[in-house]
Design a protein around this motif. Sequence first.
Motif, mmCIF file in Angstrom:
data_model
loop_
_atom_site.group_PDB
_atom_site.id
_atom_site.type_symbol
_atom_site.label_atom_id
_atom_site.label_comp_id
_atom_site.label_asym_id
_atom_site.label_seq_id
_atom_site.Cartn_x
_atom_site.Cartn_y
_atom_site.Cartn_z
ATOM 1 N N LEU A 1 -45.067 -17.463 3.931
ATOM 2 C CA LEU A 1 -46.074 -17.181 3.375
ATOM 3 C C LEU A 1 -46.642 -15.521 3.866
ATOM 4 N N LEU A 2 -46.202 -14.517 4.480
ATOM 5 C CA LEU A 2 -46.600 -13.085 4.623
ATOM 6 C C LEU A 2 -46.086 -12.322 3.865
ATOM 7 N N ASN A 3 -44.555 -12.718 3.070
ATOM 8 C CA ASN A 3 -44.333 -12.130 1.879
ATOM 9 C C ASN A 3 -44.924 -12.338 0.817
ATOM 10 N N ILE A 4 -45.760 -13.256 0.663
ATOM 11 C CA ILE A 4 -46.982 -13.219 -0.411
ATOM 12 C C ILE A 4 -48.074 -12.852 -0.243
ATOM 13 N N ARG A 5 -48.244 -12.937 0.813
ATOM 14 C CA ARG A 5 -49.766 -12.125 0.720
ATOM 15 C C ARG A 5 -49.274 -10.318 1.181
ATOM 16 N N ARG A 6 -48.418 -10.273 1.342
ATOM 17 C CA ARG A 6 -47.895 -9.123 1.370
ATOM 18 C C ARG A 6 -47.280 -8.240 -0.345
ATOM 19 N N HIS A 7 -46.787 -9.315 -1.008
ATOM 20 C CA HIS A 7 -46.683 -9.159 -2.715
ATOM 21 C C HIS A 7 -45.094 -8.106 -2.400
ATOM 22 N N SER A 8 -44.740 -8.556 -1.161
ATOM 23 C CA SER A 8 -43.429 -7.471 -0.803
ATOM 24 C C SER A 8 -42.044 -8.400 -0.079
ATOM 25 N N THR A 9 -40.828 -7.815 0.397
ATOM 26 C CA THR A 9 -40.265 -8.666 1.161
ATOM 27 C C THR A 9 -39.441 -6.799 1.359
ATOM 28 N N THR A 10 -40.045 -5.427 1.801
ATOM 29 C CA THR A 10 -39.392 -5.069 2.356
ATOM 30 C C THR A 10 -39.816 -5.104 3.965
ATOM 31 N N GLY A 11 -38.790 -4.597 4.739
ATOM 32 C CA GLY A 11 -38.543 -5.420 6.012
ATOM 33 C C GLY A 11 -37.924 -6.143 6.393
ATOM 34 N N THR A 12 -37.325 -7.107 5.177
ATOM 35 C CA THR A 12 -36.534 -7.914 5.759
ATOM 36 C C THR A 12 -35.401 -8.047 5.217
ATOM 37 N N THR A 13 -34.434 -8.718 5.311
ATOM 38 C CA THR A 13 -32.513 -8.809 5.089
ATOM 39 C C THR A 13 -32.063 -10.346 4.085
#
Length: 286
Positions: A34-46
């Motif tokens: 849900l956080l990835n969708i809200r940010r439209h990003s996967t930066t910060g995770t591996t």
Amino acid sequence: MDLVLLPTPCSNTTSSYAPHSTASWSLSFYPQPLLNIRRHSTTGTTPSFPFINTLGFISYLASTLAFYASPLIRHQYAMRNLSAPHPTVQFNDVVFALHAVILSALTWSMFAPRIWGFEQGAAQKVGSVIWGIAIGCILVVIVVTIFVSSSPGRGYDAERWAWIDVIYTVSYLKLLITVIKYIPQVYTNYRRKSTVGWSIGQIMLDLVGGVLSVVQLVIDSLLEGDWSGVTGNPVKLGLGYVSVIFDVIFILQRYVFYRQPKRGVKEAEAEDGERSRLLGEREDER
């Protein structure tokens, strides 16, 4: 998030904490996607975490299905546990495992720009060590399967090497993955000196589930006057503590070591994205 299958004799007492811990673990799969969708990003995770987590829960699902639905595996289990011939696996364990596989795979898929179109860091890829562990796990299962199928009895004699040993092998691979799966994200947070993009919500829910699970184990042992559920399965208990330790590490990283200043989320993410880009460039230069 870290429910581990190690079939044990059935208990006559079931603590009311059991459904609460399972619910907490189930909910812990949602904050990150849900956080990835809200940010439209996967930066910060591996991607190493959802990748190896998916493999772990596929192992868990296979083990759970075998102990729940396979007449052969249940028969072999009964032959080896005459005093308590019924494994404790229930239908809700199968549902939990299937749900975990789907959500873990969904989170991993978010690192594919062609599918989601999310922003990615320059160095976001599954690490070679994690790939090696994953391939090694698969090879171990293949080797054990070949060994069992070629042994006397062809795996059908429970007193020899049997098909249940293949299932136990798959179960123990889940244990291994539980121990190592958080390490890539801990290192990523350390390297970036930031936890922006990594959902602390999933960690809080995982921690609550772990604590409730331990409370359930202790209460059941107290009510039955039998502590074999605690002392008789040190591997399962130890892995529960490992999971809690990693949860505490993530909480410390978020609120103590790499605490974000009180400012807008956009500004923090922009600065963090620039840091990730620079780190990615340094990795490429190497």
